[in-house]
Design a protein around this motif. Structure first.
Motif, PDB file in Angstrom:
ATOM      1  N   LEU A 229     -85.504 -38.097 105.208  1.00  0.00           N
ATOM      2  CA  LEU A 229     -84.345 -37.210 105.103  1.00  0.00           C
ATOM      3  C   LEU A 229     -84.094 -36.480 106.419  1.00  0.00           C
ATOM      4  O   LEU A 229     -82.941 -36.298 106.825  1.00  0.00           O
ATOM      5  CB  LEU A 229     -84.554 -36.198 103.974  1.00  0.00           C
ATOM      6  CG  LEU A 229     -84.673 -36.765 102.556  1.00  0.00           C
ATOM      7  CD1 LEU A 229     -84.915 -35.648 101.555  1.00  0.00           C
ATOM      8  CD2 LEU A 229     -83.434 -37.572 102.180  1.00  0.00           C
ATOM      9  N   SER A 230     -85.157 -36.072 107.082  1.00  0.00           N
ATOM     10  CA  SER A 230     -85.003 -35.376 108.364  1.00  0.00           C
ATOM     11  C   SER A 230     -84.325 -36.275 109.391  1.00  0.00           C
ATOM     12  O   SER A 230     -83.453 -35.819 110.152  1.00  0.00           O
ATOM     13  CB  SER A 230     -86.377 -34.924 108.880  1.00  0.00           C
ATOM     14  OG  SER A 230     -86.975 -34.006 107.979  1.00  0.00           O
ATOM     15  N   GLU A 231     -84.707 -37.536 109.431  1.00  0.00           N
ATOM     16  CA  GLU A 231     -84.083 -38.472 110.369  1.00  0.00           C
ATOM     17  C   GLU A 231     -82.620 -38.725 110.014  1.00  0.00           C
ATOM     18  O   GLU A 231     -81.737 -38.729 110.872  1.00  0.00           O
ATOM     19  CB  GLU A 231     -84.853 -39.797 110.383  1.00  0.00           C
ATOM     20  CG  GLU A 231     -86.194 -39.748 111.072  1.00  0.00           C
ATOM     21  CD  GLU A 231     -86.750 -41.145 111.292  1.00  0.00           C
ATOM     22  OE1 GLU A 231     -86.068 -41.959 111.967  1.00  0.00           O
ATOM     23  OE2 GLU A 231     -87.844 -41.437 110.790  1.00  0.00           O
ATOM     24  N   ILE A 232     -82.352 -38.953 108.736  1.00  0.00           N
ATOM     25  CA  ILE A 232     -80.984 -39.256 108.302  1.00  0.00           C
ATOM     26  C   ILE A 232     -80.060 -38.081 108.589  1.00  0.00           C
ATOM     27  O   ILE A 232     -78.911 -38.253 108.990  1.00  0.00           O
ATOM     28  CB  ILE A 232     -80.980 -39.610 106.801  1.00  0.00           C
ATOM     29  CG1 ILE A 232     -81.772 -40.901 106.561  1.00  0.00           C
ATOM     30  CG2 ILE A 232     -79.552 -39.742 106.268  1.00  0.00           C
ATOM     31  CD1 ILE A 232     -82.155 -41.124 105.117  1.00  0.00           C
ATOM     32  N   ALA A 233     -80.587 -36.866 108.406  1.00  0.00           N
ATOM     33  CA  ALA A 233     -79.763 -35.668 108.587  1.00  0.00           C
ATOM     34  C   ALA A 233     -79.326 -35.476 110.028  1.00  0.00           C
ATOM     35  O   ALA A 233     -78.366 -34.740 110.297  1.00  0.00           O
ATOM     36  CB  ALA A 233     -80.537 -34.435 108.099  1.00  0.00           C
ATOM     37  N   ALA A 234     -79.988 -36.142 110.974  1.00  0.00           N
ATOM     38  CA  ALA A 234     -79.548 -36.080 112.365  1.00  0.00           C
ATOM     39  C   ALA A 234     -78.209 -36.791 112.540  1.00  0.00           C
ATOM     40  O   ALA A 234     -77.449 -36.481 113.464  1.00  0.00           O
ATOM     41  CB  ALA A 234     -80.605 -36.706 113.277  1.00  0.00           C
ATOM     42  N   SER A 235     -77.902 -37.738 111.647  1.00  0.00           N
ATOM     43  CA  SER A 235     -76.637 -38.457 111.704  1.00  0.00           C
ATOM     44  C   SER A 235     -75.630 -37.966 110.675  1.00  0.00           C
ATOM     45  O   SER A 235     -74.419 -38.120 110.868  1.00  0.00           O
ATOM     46  CB  SER A 235     -76.878 -39.954 111.465  1.00  0.00           C
ATOM     47  OG  SER A 235     -77.722 -40.495 112.457  1.00  0.00           O
ATOM     48  N   CYS A 236     -76.139 -37.388 109.581  1.00  0.00           N
ATOM     49  CA  CYS A 236     -75.261 -36.937 108.497  1.00  0.00           C
ATOM     50  C   CYS A 236     -75.928 -35.756 107.801  1.00  0.00           C
ATOM     51  O   CYS A 236     -76.962 -35.934 107.151  1.00  0.00           O
ATOM     52  CB  CYS A 236     -75.028 -38.079 107.497  1.00  0.00           C
ATOM     53  SG  CYS A 236     -74.037 -37.634 106.055  1.00  0.00           S
ATOM     54  N   PRO A 237     -75.399 -34.538 107.950  1.00  0.00           N
ATOM     55  CA  PRO A 237     -76.010 -33.383 107.285  1.00  0.00           C
ATOM     56  C   PRO A 237     -76.153 -33.641 105.781  1.00  0.00           C
ATOM     57  O   PRO A 237     -75.298 -34.296 105.167  1.00  0.00           O
ATOM     58  CB  PRO A 237     -75.019 -32.249 107.555  1.00  0.00           C
ATOM     59  CG  PRO A 237     -74.249 -32.693 108.743  1.00  0.00           C
ATOM     60  CD  PRO A 237     -74.165 -34.181 108.673  1.00  0.00           C
ATOM     61  N   LEU A 238     -77.224 -33.112 105.191  1.00  0.00           N
ATOM     62  CA  LEU A 238     -77.529 -33.376 103.794  1.00  0.00           C
ATOM     63  C   LEU A 238     -77.548 -32.088 102.984  1.00  0.00           C
ATOM     64  O   LEU A 238     -77.992 -31.044 103.471  1.00  0.00           O
ATOM     65  CB  LEU A 238     -78.889 -34.069 103.663  1.00  0.00           C
ATOM     66  CG  LEU A 238     -79.035 -35.425 104.363  1.00  0.00           C
ATOM     67  CD1 LEU A 238     -80.473 -35.928 104.264  1.00  0.00           C
ATOM     68  CD2 LEU A 238     -78.072 -36.456 103.771  1.00  0.00           C
ATOM     69  N   ILE A 239     -77.092 -32.181 101.741  1.00  0.00           N
ATOM     70  CA  ILE A 239     -77.212 -31.103 100.759  1.00  0.00           C
ATOM     71  C   ILE A 239     -78.206 -31.566  99.708  1.00  0.00           C
ATOM     72  O   ILE A 239     -78.112 -32.687  99.195  1.00  0.00           O
ATOM     73  CB  ILE A 239     -75.851 -30.780 100.114  1.00  0.00           C
ATOM     74  CG1 ILE A 239     -74.874 -30.272 101.172  1.00  0.00           C
ATOM     75  CG2 ILE A 239     -76.003 -29.745  99.000  1.00  0.00           C
ATOM     76  CD1 ILE A 239     -73.448 -30.120 100.658  1.00  0.00           C
ATOM     77  N   PHE A 240     -79.157 -30.710  99.370  1.00  0.00           N
ATOM     78  CA  PHE A 240     -80.274 -31.076  98.501  1.00  0.00           C
ATOM     79  C   PHE A 240     -80.409 -30.044  97.382  1.00  0.00           C
ATOM     80  O   PHE A 240     -81.135 -29.065  97.518  1.00  0.00           O
ATOM     81  CB  PHE A 240     -81.547 -31.143  99.348  1.00  0.00           C
ATOM     82  CG  PHE A 240     -82.798 -31.607  98.645  1.00  0.00           C
ATOM     83  CD1 PHE A 240     -82.828 -31.892  97.289  1.00  0.00           C
ATOM     84  CD2 PHE A 240     -83.973 -31.750  99.378  1.00  0.00           C
ATOM     85  CE1 PHE A 240     -83.985 -32.316  96.666  1.00  0.00           C
ATOM     86  CE2 PHE A 240     -85.145 -32.165  98.763  1.00  0.00           C
ATOM     87  CZ  PHE A 240     -85.156 -32.444  97.405  1.00  0.00           C
TER      88      PHE A 240
END
Length: 348
Positions: A229-240
């Motif tokens: 999730l940390s890696e993906i959030a560098a390209s697309c902010p995430l809501i959890f």
């Protein structure tokens, strides 16, 4: 001369959030057909964020009976529901008990009904993941053996039931009642202010949900997923959106680009899904909802009991390996699949 015949009586059992979503259109249809209905809430999900808000969001009436089963191990919770439901069933003496899905309440109430000689119906019958390590798989299999009427959402579910020896006359392919609720509530959900409240716009974030013990209670699995999730959030902010228990386990372990918030109700959940570029989840229901909404979904499990969301929808089952999850997410963000909706998932 005898008086008018009493209306048939259906006891409808809901135990957890997905049950509530499916119970609403079934209750409405039973009542429209002239049946008397009694709604029983087992209390498997029992706090306001996990159940009360859902009843309000769904315009679902206050349950006629609340069993207050609460949490516990699978054996403790199943036994609590059974011991509370048995005397209530004897008192109500219905013509049929309707259960939904694959939670412990489903198995418990189907078993009580079968032993009491009361006809039981299983909505969402026949789903199989092939993974008996999932407690829900055991619940599905046993509930389907106990119930007299099996209502299936998809052709593959019908095939599973027939292969297991179920009489064809007992199996009914009816489509997915969850879709009825989603389509009826979609416009109301999209009008919610949840995105504005989080400072986000449709299409500028991804959504994450995690709740299965195999993901959140296994330290190694959770470590890998949080890294992904940390890696993906560098390209697309995430809501959890996270239950407090899960939120405590991830506290301080994610970058600011992953926004951890509290649990959300049904309408806000739909709004968050509908506006997301991508959804990463271990929820069966969200696999279905994203398929209907046309939003790309990655399932963070090794199996799914809803393969139709893969073959006919926007879902991919990617497991829990960090590199596989990240690669799949970045590929999906770059090349989102076209929306596809299975037959009979039409709101009728």
């Amino acid at each position: 001369m005898t008086g008018p015949r009493a209306a048939a009586h259906a006891v409808v059992v809901a135990g957890a959030r997905p049950n509530f979503v499916k119970a609403k259109p079934v209750l409405d249809a039973l009542e429209a057909a002239g049946l008397r209905t009694t709604l029983v809430h087992t209390g498997q999900h029992y706090d306001e964020a996990m159940s009360g808000v859902f009843f309000a969001d769904l315009d679902l009436r206050v349950p006629d009976h609340h069993l207050a089963a609460g949490s516990g191990s699978h054996a403790v919770q199943t036994a609590a529901v059974m011991t509370a439901f048995e005397p209530l069933l004897a008192e109500l003496a219905p013509d049929v008990v309707v259960v939904f899905g694959d939670v412990n309440s489903t198995l418990a109430c189907a078993l009580v009904a079968a032993k009491a000689g009361v006809r039981a119906a299983h909505v969402e019958a026949g789903l199989r993941s092939g993974d008996r390590g999932m407690p829900e798989e055991i619940n599905r299999i046993v509930a389907d053996r106990l119930c007299a009427d099996l209502f299936a959402t998809s052709p593959d579910a019908v095939e599973h039931l027939l292969r297991e020896g179920t009489e064809p006359r007992d199996v009914h392919l009816v489509g997915n009642v969850m879709v009825d609720t989603l389509l009826a509530r979609r416009d109301e959900a999209l009008a919610r202010p949840v995105l504005a409240g989080l400072g986000r716009r449709p299409g500028d974030y991804g959504l994450v949900t995690l709740h299965r013990p195999a993901n959140v209670d296994d330290p190694a699995a959770l470590d890998g997923l949080l890294g992904a999730l940390s890696e993906i959030a560098a390209s697309c902010p995430l809501i959890f959106p996270a239950h407090p228990r899960t939120a405590a386990r991830v506290a301080g372990r994610l970058p600011s680009s992953v926004r951890v918030i509290g649990p959300v109700g049904y309408l806000d959940s739909l709004a968050l899904q509908a506006g997301a570029r991508i959804v990463l989840t271990d929820s069966g229901g969200i696999q279905e909802e994203t398929t209907v909404l046309g939003v790309p979904c990655l399932t963070l499990r090794d199996t799914t009991e809803r393969p139709l969301t893969v073959t006919e929808g926007t879902n991919r089952v990617v497991g829990r390996d960090r590199r596989v999850v990240v690669t799949a997410a970045l590929d999906t963000l770059e090349h989102p699949p076209p929306p596809r909706r299975p037959a009979l998932w039409d709101g009728r």
